[in-house]
Design an enzyme around this catalytic site. Structure first.
Site, PDB file in Angstrom:
ATOM      1  N   LYS A   1       0.812  -1.221   0.000  1.00 37.11           N
ATOM      2  CA  LYS A   1       0.000   0.000   0.000  1.00 37.11           C
ATOM      3  C   LYS A   1       0.839   1.261   0.000  1.00 37.11           C
ATOM      4  O   LYS A   1       0.450   2.272  -0.581  1.00 37.11           O
ATOM      5  CB  LYS A   1      -0.954   0.011   1.206  1.00 37.11           C
ATOM      6  CG  LYS A   1      -2.066  -1.009   1.065  1.00 37.11           C
ATOM      7  CD  LYS A   1      -3.231  -0.683   1.967  1.00 37.11           C
ATOM      8  CE  LYS A   1      -4.394  -1.617   1.656  1.00 37.11           C
ATOM      9  NZ  LYS A   1      -5.518  -1.448   2.554  1.00 37.11           N
TER      10      LYS A   1
ATOM     11  N   LYS B   1      -4.381  -9.778  -7.065  1.00 36.48           N
ATOM     12  CA  LYS B   1      -5.571  -9.999  -6.255  1.00 36.48           C
ATOM     13  C   LYS B   1      -6.716  -9.100  -6.737  1.00 36.48           C
ATOM     14  O   LYS B   1      -6.461  -7.957  -7.135  1.00 36.48           O
ATOM     15  CB  LYS B   1      -5.185  -9.610  -4.818  1.00 36.48           C
ATOM     16  CG  LYS B   1      -6.036 -10.126  -3.726  1.00 36.48           C
ATOM     17  CD  LYS B   1      -5.458  -9.687  -2.386  1.00 36.48           C
ATOM     18  CE  LYS B   1      -5.465  -8.185  -2.220  1.00 36.48           C
ATOM     19  NZ  LYS B   1      -5.160  -7.713  -0.884  1.00 36.48           N
TER      20      LYS B   1
ATOM     21  N   LYS C   1     -10.270  -3.520  -4.191  1.00 38.14           N
ATOM     22  CA  LYS C   1     -11.131  -2.338  -4.279  1.00 38.14           C
ATOM     23  C   LYS C   1     -10.408  -1.201  -4.994  1.00 38.14           C
ATOM     24  O   LYS C   1     -11.036  -0.322  -5.570  1.00 38.14           O
ATOM     25  CB  LYS C   1     -11.498  -1.854  -2.869  1.00 38.14           C
ATOM     26  CG  LYS C   1     -12.292  -2.844  -2.047  1.00 38.14           C
ATOM     27  CD  LYS C   1     -12.419  -2.316  -0.602  1.00 38.14           C
ATOM     28  CE  LYS C   1     -13.000  -3.340   0.339  1.00 38.14           C
ATOM     29  NZ  LYS C   1     -12.556  -3.149   1.719  1.00 38.14           N
TER      30      LYS C   1
HETATM   31  P1  TYM Z   1     -10.516  -5.561   3.594  1.00 38.47           P
HETATM   32  O1  TYM Z   1     -11.526  -4.498   3.796  1.00 38.47           O
HETATM   33  O2  TYM Z   1      -9.389  -5.313   2.648  1.00 38.47           O
HETATM   34  O3  TYM Z   1     -11.222  -6.881   3.079  1.00 38.47           O
HETATM   35  C1  TYM Z   1     -12.340  -7.429   3.746  1.00 38.47           C
HETATM   36  C2  TYM Z   1     -12.279  -8.939   3.726  1.00 38.47           C
HETATM   37  O4  TYM Z   1     -12.263  -9.409   2.367  1.00 38.47           O
HETATM   38  C3  TYM Z   1     -11.167 -10.293   2.173  1.00 38.47           C
HETATM   39  N1  TYM Z   1     -10.673 -10.126   0.796  1.00 38.47           N
HETATM   40  C4  TYM Z   1     -10.563 -11.126  -0.095  1.00 38.47           C
HETATM   41  N2  TYM Z   1     -10.845 -12.432  -0.007  1.00 38.47           N
HETATM   42  C5  TYM Z   1     -10.629 -13.190  -1.117  1.00 38.47           C
HETATM   43  N3  TYM Z   1     -10.157 -12.672  -2.286  1.00 38.47           N
HETATM   44  C6  TYM Z   1      -9.867 -11.365  -2.412  1.00 38.47           C
HETATM   45  N4  TYM Z   1      -9.412 -10.863  -3.558  1.00 38.47           N
HETATM   46  C7  TYM Z   1     -10.062 -10.527  -1.277  1.00 38.47           C
HETATM   47  N5  TYM Z   1      -9.882  -9.192  -1.058  1.00 38.47           N
HETATM   48  C8  TYM Z   1     -10.253  -8.978   0.215  1.00 38.47           C
HETATM   49  C9  TYM Z   1     -10.128  -9.862   3.182  1.00 38.47           C
HETATM   50  O5  TYM Z   1      -9.216 -10.895   3.469  1.00 38.47           O
HETATM   51  C10 TYM Z   1     -10.987  -9.493   4.376  1.00 38.47           C
HETATM   52  O6  TYM Z   1     -11.297 -10.646   5.138  1.00 38.47           O
HETATM   53  N6  TYM Z   1      -7.477  -5.504   7.558  1.00 38.47           N
HETATM   54  C11 TYM Z   1      -8.782  -5.934   7.095  1.00 38.47           C
HETATM   55  C12 TYM Z   1      -9.922  -5.324   7.895  1.00 38.47           C
HETATM   56  C13 TYM Z   1      -9.839  -5.520   9.369  1.00 38.47           C
HETATM   57  C14 TYM Z   1     -10.056  -6.743  10.065  1.00 38.47           C
HETATM   58  C15 TYM Z   1      -9.923  -6.420  11.456  1.00 38.47           C
HETATM   59  C16 TYM Z   1     -10.305  -8.043   9.665  1.00 38.47           C
HETATM   60  C17 TYM Z   1      -9.607  -4.579  10.297  1.00 38.47           C
HETATM   61  N7  TYM Z   1      -9.665  -5.089  11.564  1.00 38.47           N
HETATM   62  C18 TYM Z   1     -10.067  -7.398  12.432  1.00 38.47           C
HETATM   63  C19 TYM Z   1     -10.441  -9.016  10.656  1.00 38.47           C
HETATM   64  C20 TYM Z   1     -10.327  -8.697  12.026  1.00 38.47           C
HETATM   65  C21 TYM Z   1      -8.943  -5.497   5.648  1.00 38.47           C
HETATM   66  O7  TYM Z   1      -8.277  -4.650   5.172  1.00 38.47           O
HETATM   67  O8  TYM Z   1      -9.970  -6.072   4.993  1.00 38.47           O
END
Ligand code: TYM
Length: 333
Positions: free
Chosen positions: A111, A194, A197
Site C-alpha cells: 500500500k 488480487k 477495491k
Molecule cells: P478488507 O476491507 O481489505 O477486506 C475485507 C475482507 O475481504 C477479504 N478479501 C478477499 N478475499 C478473497 N479474495 C480477495 N481478492 C479478497 N480481497 C479482500 C479480506 O481478506 C478481508 O477478510 N485488515 C482488514 C480489515 C480488518 C479486520 C480487522 C479483519 C480490520 N480489523 C479485524 C479481521 C479482524 C482489511 O483490510 O480487509
C-alpha cells in the site's frame, strides 16, 4: 466461549473477493459462534478518504452485511470509530508491537508503494489497531481472506507478548478461519493480481452494484488463455486466469473446482463464461438488490450501527479496564 470478530474497510467497490473470501463466511458462521462484525472506518482513513464518501461507504458495508444474511439482532454489527476503546487499546498495542514485526508486513509495503516516506503513520501501525479490534473482545476466531493471514499472525504475537510482559493470561491466541474455495479471488484482468477495491480498472472486479449486464460484460471480457478448460485442477499450472474463473464458479456453486471441471473440462471458455455469468447473476443479484434497498433507508442502517455500537461497547469496556489495570494505569475516577 467461541467468539468471532471480523471487519471490512468502508473504502468503496466491495467486490466478489470480499464476498466469497469473507462476508459470505461471516453469515454462515452465525449459528456456531457469537459474532461481532465491524465496519473498520478507522482503518479506512490510513489512506485518504473523501469524508462524504466514507460515510456512504460505511452504510454500504453495513447494508451488505445485512443483505448477506447477518442477523444484527442475534449478533453485533457496528462501525469501529463509535467504540473508542478500539483506539485506546490500539495505543497500548503500539507499545507492545515491535518495529521489526511491522517492517515485515507485506500489506504495508504494497500500500505504501515506492513513496514510503509519504505513507501515513496510521498505515504503518494498522496491524496493531487490527490486533486491538480482535482482542478487545477476546475473540477466539477470525474469518478472513488469505491476504489477512499475516496480520493475524501479528495479532497472535501481540497477544502472546502482552500476556508474557504483564504475567497475566488476558488474551486468547486467535485462530484464523480462512476457508472455502475462494480464499484469494484474483483480478479478472490479471490472474497474478488480487481482486481489489483499489484496482484502477473497473473490469478487474465484480461489485455488488453491478447489474446483470455489467456482470455479463465483465465476465465476457475477463482474461483467459487460448486452450480449452483443463480436465482437472492439475491443469491449473501456468494458467492463473483459468484457475481463477473456475475457482469463482466453484465457490458460487458451493462445489469443488474438480467438480466444476468434471462438467466443463475440455470445453471452450465462451460456453463456460455464459454459465458463470448466469450463476453469478443468480447468486449475487439478490444480495446486491437487498443492499441497494437498504441503502435507500439510511436511518434504518444507522439504527443498526447505533444499537451494535452500544452492545459492542458493553463487552469492550470491562476488557479494556482489565488491560489498564494490568499495565498499571492508576485509576482515579
Ligand atoms: P478488507 O476491507 O481489505 O477486506 C475485507 C475482507 O475481504 C477479504 N478479501 C478477499 N478475499 C478473497 N479474495 C480477495 N481478492 C479478497 N480481497 C479482500 C479480506 O481478506 C478481508 O477478510 N485488515 C482488514 C480489515 C480488518 C479486520 C480487522 C479483519 C480490520 N480489523 C479485524 C479481521 C479482524 C482489511 O483490510 O480487509
Amino acid at each position: 466461549m467461541k467468539r468471532i470478530f471480523s471487519g471490512v474497510q468502508p473504502t468503496g467497490n466491495l467486490h466478489l473477493g470480499n464476498y466469497l473470501g469473507a462476508i459470505r463466511n461471516f453469515a454462515r458462521l452465525q449459528d456456531d459462534y457469537e459474532c461481532i462484525y465491524c465496519v473498520v472506518d478507522m482503518h479506512a482513513i490510513t489512506m485518504w478518504q473523501d469524508p462524504a464518501e466514507l460515510q456512504a461507504n460505511t452504510r454500504e458495508v453495513t447494508a451488505t452485511y445485512l443483505a448477506a444474511g447477518i442477523d444484527a439482532k442475534r449478533h453485533i454489527i457496528f462501525n469501529q470509530s463509535q467504540v473508542p476503546a478500539h483506539a485506546e487499546l490500539a495505543w497500548v498495542f503500539n507499545c507492545v508491537t515491535r518495529l521489526g514485526w511491522l517492517n515485515r508486513m507485506t500489506q504495508f509495503k504494497d500500500k505504501a508503494g515506492k513513496h514510503r516516506e509519504n505513507a501515513s503513520a496510521g498505515l504503518y501501525v494498522y496491524p496493531a489497531l487490527m490486533a486491538a479490534d480482535i482482542l478487545l473482545y477476546k475473540a477466539t476466531h477470525v474469518p478472513v481472506g488469505e491476504d489477512q493471514k499475516q496480520h493475524l499472525e501479528l495479532t497472535r504475537d501481540v497477544a502472546q507478548k502482552f500476556n508474557n510482559d504483564f504475567g497475566k493470561d488476558i488474551f486468547p491466541i486467535v485462530e484464523p478461519l480462512i476457508y472455502g474455495e475462494a480464499t484469494r479471488v484474483m483480478s479478472l484482468r490479471d490472474g497474478a493480481k488480487k481482486m481489489s477495491k483499489s484496482d484502477p480498472s473497473d473490469y478487474s472486479r465484480i461489485t455488488f452494484t453491478d447489474g446483470p449486464d455489467e456482470i455479463a460484460q465483465k465476465i465476457r471480457k475477463a482474461k483467459t488463455d487460448p486452450q480449452p478448460l483443463p480436465d482437472s485442477t492439475d491443469g491449473f499450472e501456468g494458467r492463473p486466469e483459468a484457475a481463477n474463473l473456475i475457482t469463482i464458479y466453484a465457490a458460487l456453486a458451493d462445489i469443488t473446482a474438480d467438480d466444476v471441471l468434471a462438467d466443463y473440462g475440455g470445453q471452450q471458455f465462451s460456453d463456460f463464461k455464459k454459465a458463470l455469468t448466469d450463476l453469478a447473476v443468480e447468486k449475487l443479484g439478490p444480495v446486491g438488490q437487498e443492499m441497494q434497498r437498504l441503502m435507500a433507508d439510511p436511518a434504518y442502517v444507522d439504527s443498526i450501527l447505533k444499537d451494535g455500537a452500544e452492545r459492542a461497547e458493553a463487552i469492550a469496556r470491562p476488557i479494556l479496564k482489565e488491560v489498564y489495570e494490568a499495565v498499571g494505569f492508576l485509576n482515579v475516577r
